[in-house]
Design an enzyme around this catalytic site. Sequence first.
Site, PDB file in Angstrom:
ATOM      1  N   LYS A 137       0.776  -1.131   0.082  1.00 43.79           N
ATOM      2  CA  LYS A 137       0.007   0.059  -0.135  1.00 43.79           C
ATOM      3  C   LYS A 137       0.774   1.359  -0.030  1.00 43.79           C
ATOM      4  O   LYS A 137       0.452   2.342  -0.559  1.00 43.79           O
ATOM      5  CB  LYS A 137      -1.070  -0.130   1.269  1.00 43.79           C
ATOM      6  CG  LYS A 137      -2.163  -0.977   0.995  1.00 43.79           C
ATOM      7  CD  LYS A 137      -3.178  -0.849   1.681  1.00 43.79           C
ATOM      8  CE  LYS A 137      -4.488  -1.484   1.281  1.00 43.79           C
ATOM      9  NZ  LYS A 137      -4.423  -2.770   1.734  1.00 43.79           N
ATOM     10  N   GLU A 157      -9.434   7.349   3.223  1.00 45.05           N
ATOM     11  CA  GLU A 157     -10.305   6.587   4.059  1.00 45.05           C
ATOM     12  C   GLU A 157      -9.550   5.265   4.344  1.00 45.05           C
ATOM     13  O   GLU A 157      -8.492   5.103   3.538  1.00 45.05           O
ATOM     14  CB  GLU A 157     -11.328   5.979   2.964  1.00 45.05           C
ATOM     15  CG  GLU A 157     -11.173   4.841   2.028  1.00 45.05           C
ATOM     16  CD  GLU A 157     -10.064   5.118   1.032  1.00 45.05           C
ATOM     17  OE1 GLU A 157      -9.804   6.160   0.698  1.00 45.05           O
ATOM     18  OE2 GLU A 157      -9.502   4.128   0.441  1.00 45.05           O
ATOM     19  N   SER A 185       1.875  -9.814  -0.749  1.00 44.89           N
ATOM     20  CA  SER A 185       1.411  -8.282  -0.751  1.00 44.89           C
ATOM     21  C   SER A 185       1.761  -7.751   0.461  1.00 44.89           C
ATOM     22  O   SER A 185       2.130  -6.370   0.481  1.00 44.89           O
ATOM     23  CB  SER A 185      -0.108  -8.040  -1.267  1.00 44.89           C
ATOM     24  OG  SER A 185      -0.910  -8.979  -0.260  1.00 44.89           O
TER      25      SER A 185
HETATM   26  C1  LIG Z   1      -5.095  -3.877   1.603  1.00 45.16           C
HETATM   27  C2  LIG Z   1      -4.365  -5.274   1.412  1.00 45.16           C
HETATM   28  C3  LIG Z   1      -4.693  -5.999   0.298  1.00 45.16           C
HETATM   29  C4  LIG Z   1      -5.995  -5.922  -0.359  1.00 45.16           C
HETATM   30  O1  LIG Z   1      -6.005  -4.740  -1.116  1.00 45.16           O
HETATM   31  P1  LIG Z   1      -5.847  -4.756  -2.704  1.00 45.16           P
HETATM   32  O2  LIG Z   1      -6.127  -3.235  -3.144  1.00 45.16           O
HETATM   33  O3  LIG Z   1      -6.778  -5.795  -3.303  1.00 45.16           O
HETATM   34  O4  LIG Z   1      -4.323  -5.117  -2.868  1.00 45.16           O
HETATM   35  C5  LIG Z   1      -3.939  -7.137   0.183  1.00 45.16           C
HETATM   36  N1  LIG Z   1      -2.763  -7.537   0.991  1.00 45.16           N
HETATM   37  C6  LIG Z   1      -2.498  -6.504   1.890  1.00 45.16           C
HETATM   38  C7  LIG Z   1      -1.326  -7.111   2.642  1.00 45.16           C
HETATM   39  C8  LIG Z   1      -3.395  -5.675   2.105  1.00 45.16           C
HETATM   40  O5  LIG Z   1      -2.750  -4.732   3.184  1.00 45.16           O
END
Ligand SMILES: *Cc1c(COP(=O)(O)O)cnc(C)c1O
Length: 425
Positions: A87, A109, A377
Amino acid sequence: MNSNHGFFDRFGGKYVAEVLKRPLDELEEAFRHFSRDPKFSAELQEIRRDYIGRETPLLFAPRATEHLGGAQIYIKLEGLANTGAHKINNAIGQVLLAKYMGKKRIIAETGAGQHGVATAAACAKLGLDCTVYMGEVDVRRQQPNVAAMELYGAKVRSVTSGSRTLKDAVNEAMRDWASNPDSTHYVLGSALGPAPFPDIVRSFQSIIGEEVKAQCEERNIDVAAMIACVGGGSNSIGFFSPFLQQKSPRLIGVEAGGIGPKIGENACRMLGNASRESIIQGYKSRFLVDEDGNSLPTRSISAGLDYIGIGPQLAALGESGRIEFVSATDKEALEAVLFFAQKEGVLFALESAHAGAAAMKIAKEIPQDKAIVINMSGRGDKDVFITSPEFRPEEWKRFLQSELQRLNEQKDIHNAKLLGETANA
Ligand SMILES: *Cc1c(COP(=O)(O)O)cnc(C)c1O
């Protein structure tokens, strides 16, 4: 792959009140301008390198590969980025853009709080004032992230309208932006919302996919499939982005299967038949809503995937077949957390573990000389309040009880001290 005037096939668009058209148009123009500005690009690149910690590694996972008995498993360690997830790529990009636009104030948000934390950190790094809107219910549930945002100097505004969750926080942020369009930029947290946000967010997250492409070319890795989890869709679209125009590799998005296939048990917008085409919060996509447009209940062990909408570009690419969608249940995600922690010493965030779980299922179908790349992610440190009650509930209960007792005793000591001081005075 940019939108066509804000549309990806019939999804996307800019369905907003008149007052928001001007700030959105201004943003679109500024993004076009500054993404070609060498000074902007150089500053972004330096922050990515020294602050975010890019490039993030592409890790070969030999013990997982051997155990699964098929494709070679690689993990893009996006969770090693500063603040613990992808993010920050979008937050830094948008806050820097706002600074170049001459904005003094940032709003955002947040639902689970991860986007709020990333935005708060980016504002501290770049010296802008930050206000994060968060539903009252989420403020209570996600205290560790609220505490982190405040440590970075952000103001967290608790939203008490509607269901007091993410949807209401978005409405409140849009209202604020409509009242303060000149001073303020709204940092939207995923690849959705009205145009130009889906293009902007994808663009700042594409660094993930571009690095993977270069890392695989350099190391002669023959990629058969790339797998990412899908909440709103920002990590997945950024990871897939450089490969969308090609026929291969397979691109697989993983939705939250929750505890089962029935309505209210999961957060599957592409799979199953619960979702509808609708226009909500400024864009057209597939949403988990009833025929009147009211949100259906959703469920997932991972807060980041527990959302009624999906980015319009993913909805279009799912329909065209370029991106395949599958799901992983809460249980499978928890098993994947344990598997990668114990086989590779890598702790996946619960969201990312959905991608890990899907990889575990398909690895055997793919020949051993080909590779699967999983996008991790985020890292799982943030999930200790969810994973511990699952894996070791009794110990965790005792820990929380003893913490409460410690805090109460501290308060008693503090009060006794105050009383003592008054008595001495
Ligand atoms: C917020 C988040 C997601 C989901 O959000 P996307 O916009 O679909 O990427 C996935 N993995 C992590 C670690 C997150 O913090």
